[in-house]
Design a protein around this motif. Structure first.
Motif, PDB file in Angstrom:
ATOM      1  N   SER A  56       0.834  -1.205   0.000  1.00  0.00           N
ATOM      2  CA  SER A  56       0.000   0.000   0.000  1.00  0.00           C
ATOM      3  C   SER A  56       0.865   1.250   0.000  1.00  0.00           C
ATOM      4  O   SER A  56       2.025   1.235   0.367  1.00  0.00           O
ATOM      5  CB  SER A  56      -0.908  -0.008   1.231  1.00  0.00           C
ATOM      6  N   GLN A  58       1.885   5.259   1.044  1.00  0.00           N
ATOM      7  CA  GLN A  58       2.069   5.997   2.295  1.00  0.00           C
ATOM      8  C   GLN A  58       1.032   7.107   2.417  1.00  0.00           C
ATOM      9  O   GLN A  58       0.784   7.825   1.458  1.00  0.00           O
ATOM     10  CB  GLN A  58       3.462   6.619   2.348  1.00  0.00           C
ATOM     11  N   LEU A  59       0.466   7.249   3.597  1.00  0.00           N
ATOM     12  CA  LEU A  59      -0.403   8.385   3.913  1.00  0.00           C
ATOM     13  C   LEU A  59       0.410   9.502   4.539  1.00  0.00           C
ATOM     14  O   LEU A  59       0.117  10.677   4.358  1.00  0.00           O
ATOM     15  CB  LEU A  59      -1.496   7.957   4.893  1.00  0.00           C
ATOM     16  N   TRP A  60       1.400   9.125   5.345  1.00  0.00           N
ATOM     17  CA  TRP A  60       2.300  10.084   5.973  1.00  0.00           C
ATOM     18  C   TRP A  60       3.633   9.411   6.234  1.00  0.00           C
ATOM     19  O   TRP A  60       3.747   8.197   6.167  1.00  0.00           O
ATOM     20  CB  TRP A  60       1.718  10.678   7.254  1.00  0.00           C
ATOM     21  N   ASP A 115       1.570   3.840   6.358  1.00  0.00           N
ATOM     22  CA  ASP A 115       1.024   3.229   5.137  1.00  0.00           C
ATOM     23  C   ASP A 115      -0.414   2.760   5.374  1.00  0.00           C
ATOM     24  O   ASP A 115      -0.861   2.585   6.497  1.00  0.00           O
ATOM     25  CB  ASP A 115       1.900   2.065   4.693  1.00  0.00           C
ATOM     26  N   TRP A 116      -1.145   2.544   4.273  1.00  0.00           N
ATOM     27  CA  TRP A 116      -2.543   2.129   4.350  1.00  0.00           C
ATOM     28  C   TRP A 116      -2.720   0.803   5.072  1.00  0.00           C
ATOM     29  O   TRP A 116      -3.669   0.634   5.847  1.00  0.00           O
ATOM     30  CB  TRP A 116      -3.149   2.037   2.956  1.00  0.00           C
TER      31      TRP A 116
END
Length: 181
Positions: A56, A58-60, A115-116
């Motif tokens: 997945s 990365q969100l941050w 990550d998701w």
């Protein structure tokens, strides 16, 4: 992603069976405990394989210093797990030390994983622990704290938590995620 979500659902629903379907759970008797144990084990395996297989995005990007915060929170989470069964000070003050430990564990991992897959896994376990607390509190509004406890049990829980944290860190290192340093 599907394996991870299926694993979370299997874990969560099997653990909440007693609360969401009490009549069915009572009918199962001792078989119900075996079923929960098997479903939980399969759920864990599905979560592990689903988490590791999901590439997945990365969100941050967590700051490097969060690793130390994670390790401290993990020590607290493991202590809460140990304290829950040992009639320690924590077990006499907190109604749900083990579920609180799951929440601390989940938050610790969310701080260092952006990550998701991590958000789904650790966020899902956090939501499960909060729901489980709410269901227990609804079904059993009165709580009688355990009595007893001793300094020896407090020390034992803390020493045990440090040892278990070391073992968990070693296993994480074998998997390629060295948490110390």
């Amino acid at each position: 992603m599907l394996l991870l979500i299926l694993g979370l659902l299997l874990w969560s629903l099997s653990h909440m069976l007693r609360r969401i379907a009490p009549t069915y759970h009572a009918e199962l008797g001792k078989r119900g405990y075996r079923m929960v144990a098997i479903a939980s084990g399969v759920g864990i395996v599905l979560m592990i394989f689903g988490y590791r297989a999901w590439d997945s995005g990365q969100l941050w990007y967590p700051p490097a210093g969060m690793r130390h915060v994670n390790n401290l929170l993990m020590l607290i989470a493991i202590y809460l797990f140990a304290a829950s069964g040992m009639k320690t000070w924590v077990a006499r003050r907190f109604r749900h030390p083990m579920l609180t430990g799951v929440i601390v564990w989940a938050v610790a991992h969310l701080l260092v994983n952006g990550d998701w897959a991590s958000v789904v896994l650790f966020g899902g376990m956090l939501v499960w622990a909060l729901l489980e607390m709410a269901l227990i509190n609804r079904d059993e509004p009165q709580w009688v704290p355990p009595s007893g406890g001793s300094a020896g049990k407090e020390i034992g829980a803390l020493v045990g938590a440090v040892v278990v944290l070391g073992v968990i860190g070693y296993i994480h290192g074998m998997l390629g995620y060295w948490p110390f340093g």
